[in-house]
Design a protein around this motif. Structure first.
Motif, PDB file in Angstrom:
ATOM      1  N   UNK A 108       6.354   5.525 -13.154  1.00  0.00           N
ATOM      2  CA  UNK A 108       5.597   4.505 -13.632  1.00  0.00           C
ATOM      3  C   UNK A 108       6.510   4.206 -14.829  1.00  0.00           C
ATOM      4  N   UNK A 109       7.189   4.950 -15.675  1.00  0.00           N
ATOM      5  CA  UNK A 109       7.981   4.300 -16.834  1.00  0.00           C
ATOM      6  C   UNK A 109       9.213   3.634 -15.975  1.00  0.00           C
ATOM      7  N   UNK A 110       9.411   3.546 -14.958  1.00  0.00           N
ATOM      8  CA  UNK A 110      10.693   2.837 -14.448  1.00  0.00           C
ATOM      9  C   UNK A 110      10.328   1.711 -13.940  1.00  0.00           C
ATOM     10  N   UNK A 111       8.522   1.064 -13.791  1.00  0.00           N
ATOM     11  CA  UNK A 111       8.285  -0.017 -13.410  1.00  0.00           C
ATOM     12  C   UNK A 111       8.699  -1.059 -14.421  1.00  0.00           C
ATOM     13  N   UNK A 112       9.009  -2.218 -14.007  1.00  0.00           N
ATOM     14  CA  UNK A 112       9.471  -3.254 -14.906  1.00  0.00           C
ATOM     15  C   UNK A 112       8.021  -3.627 -15.855  1.00  0.00           C
ATOM     16  N   UNK A 113       8.142  -4.104 -17.214  1.00  0.00           N
ATOM     17  CA  UNK A 113       7.340  -4.317 -17.825  1.00  0.00           C
ATOM     18  C   UNK A 113       6.140  -5.197 -17.345  1.00  0.00           C
ATOM     19  N   UNK A 114       6.347  -6.065 -16.685  1.00  0.00           N
ATOM     20  CA  UNK A 114       5.291  -6.995 -16.038  1.00  0.00           C
ATOM     21  C   UNK A 114       4.487  -6.120 -15.138  1.00  0.00           C
ATOM     22  N   UNK A 115       5.075  -5.384 -14.407  1.00  0.00           N
ATOM     23  CA  UNK A 115       4.382  -4.416 -13.410  1.00  0.00           C
ATOM     24  C   UNK A 115       3.552  -3.589 -13.832  1.00  0.00           C
ATOM     25  N   UNK A 116       3.977  -2.874 -15.066  1.00  0.00           N
ATOM     26  CA  UNK A 116       3.031  -2.062 -16.002  1.00  0.00           C
ATOM     27  C   UNK A 116       1.701  -2.831 -16.283  1.00  0.00           C
ATOM     28  N   UNK A 117       2.051  -4.037 -16.961  1.00  0.00           N
ATOM     29  CA  UNK A 117       1.088  -4.939 -17.595  1.00  0.00           C
ATOM     30  C   UNK A 117       0.012  -5.150 -16.453  1.00  0.00           C
ATOM     31  N   UNK A 118       0.539  -5.800 -15.132  1.00  0.00           N
ATOM     32  CA  UNK A 118      -0.251  -6.136 -14.159  1.00  0.00           C
ATOM     33  C   UNK A 118      -1.128  -4.715 -13.816  1.00  0.00           C
ATOM     34  N   UNK A 119      -0.771  -3.642 -13.766  1.00  0.00           N
ATOM     35  CA  UNK A 119      -1.284  -2.441 -13.480  1.00  0.00           C
ATOM     36  C   UNK A 119      -2.326  -2.249 -14.296  1.00  0.00           C
ATOM     37  N   UNK A 120      -2.152  -2.263 -15.792  1.00  0.00           N
ATOM     38  CA  UNK A 120      -3.000  -2.096 -16.477  1.00  0.00           C
ATOM     39  C   UNK A 120      -4.269  -3.187 -16.690  1.00  0.00           C
ATOM     40  N   UNK A 121      -3.701  -4.329 -16.209  1.00  0.00           N
ATOM     41  CA  UNK A 121      -5.078  -5.328 -16.023  1.00  0.00           C
ATOM     42  C   UNK A 121      -5.725  -5.146 -14.927  1.00  0.00           C
ATOM     43  N   UNK A 122      -5.284  -4.478 -13.864  1.00  0.00           N
ATOM     44  CA  UNK A 122      -5.977  -4.004 -12.648  1.00  0.00           C
ATOM     45  C   UNK A 122      -6.947  -2.949 -13.032  1.00  0.00           C
ATOM     46  N   UNK A 123      -6.629  -1.940 -13.711  1.00  0.00           N
ATOM     47  CA  UNK A 123      -7.441  -0.921 -14.169  1.00  0.00           C
ATOM     48  C   UNK A 123      -8.787  -1.416 -14.876  1.00  0.00           C
ATOM     49  N   UNK A 124      -8.390  -2.250 -16.125  1.00  0.00           N
ATOM     50  CA  UNK A 124      -9.244  -2.417 -16.944  1.00  0.00           C
ATOM     51  C   UNK A 124     -10.289  -3.464 -16.072  1.00  0.00           C
ATOM     52  N   UNK A 125      -9.911  -4.271 -15.264  1.00  0.00           N
ATOM     53  CA  UNK A 125     -10.767  -5.226 -14.361  1.00  0.00           C
ATOM     54  C   UNK A 125     -11.655  -4.245 -13.561  1.00  0.00           C
ATOM     55  N   UNK A 126     -11.142  -3.067 -12.998  1.00  0.00           N
ATOM     56  CA  UNK A 126     -11.944  -2.087 -12.356  1.00  0.00           C
ATOM     57  C   UNK A 126     -12.824  -1.135 -13.197  1.00  0.00           C
TER      58      UNK A 126
END
Length: 122
Positions: free
Chosen positions: A11-29
């Motif tokens: 997870x920490x090796x993902x690019x910042x924008x990938x982590x950001x998009x992942x967090x948005x997905x979680x919040x939307x869910x």
């Protein structure tokens, strides 16, 4: 990508924008998110022009991130509903920003609470 597949250091090796998009997905869910807090309140990182509240997708990621420099802070659970309906409006009023899923080097996307709220609504 599931939380189970991210429960390692990948997870920490993902690019910042990938982590950001992942967090948005979680919040939307409507998935809970995590930050760090102690007896005095939430961890706010002062970046000079920005006062930043860091958030993560799991309790474990928040705890791991805080262990190095923020002893005494505990992971604090925030429901997605509280995040969007209470936290973000309050942070907007107070001029705080959001640091979305910082990696262990502290790298992440920092956005104003208003920008983050707009991204959650998209």
């Amino acid at each position: 990508m599931t939380i189970a597949s991210l429960l390692d250091d990948r997870f920490y090796h993902l690019l910042s924008n990938e982590r950001y998009d992942y967090m948005l997905k979680l919040i939307k869910q409507k998935r809970d998110i995590w930050t760090l807090a102690d007896a005095e309140g939430c961890l706010i990182i002062d970046l000079g022009s920005d006062k930043v509240l860091p958030i993560w997708p799991t309790e474990a990621f928040a705890k791991t991130w805080g262990e190095k420099d923020y002893l005494g802070f505990e992971a604090l659970n925030i429901s997605a509903t509280d995040w969007t309906e209470k936290w973000l409006p309050g942070m907007q009023q107070d001029g705080y920003s959001v640091g979305v899923a910082p990696n262990l080097a502290g790298e992440c996307i920092v956005s104003s609470a208003e920008e983050h709220a707009d991204d959650v609504q998209k």
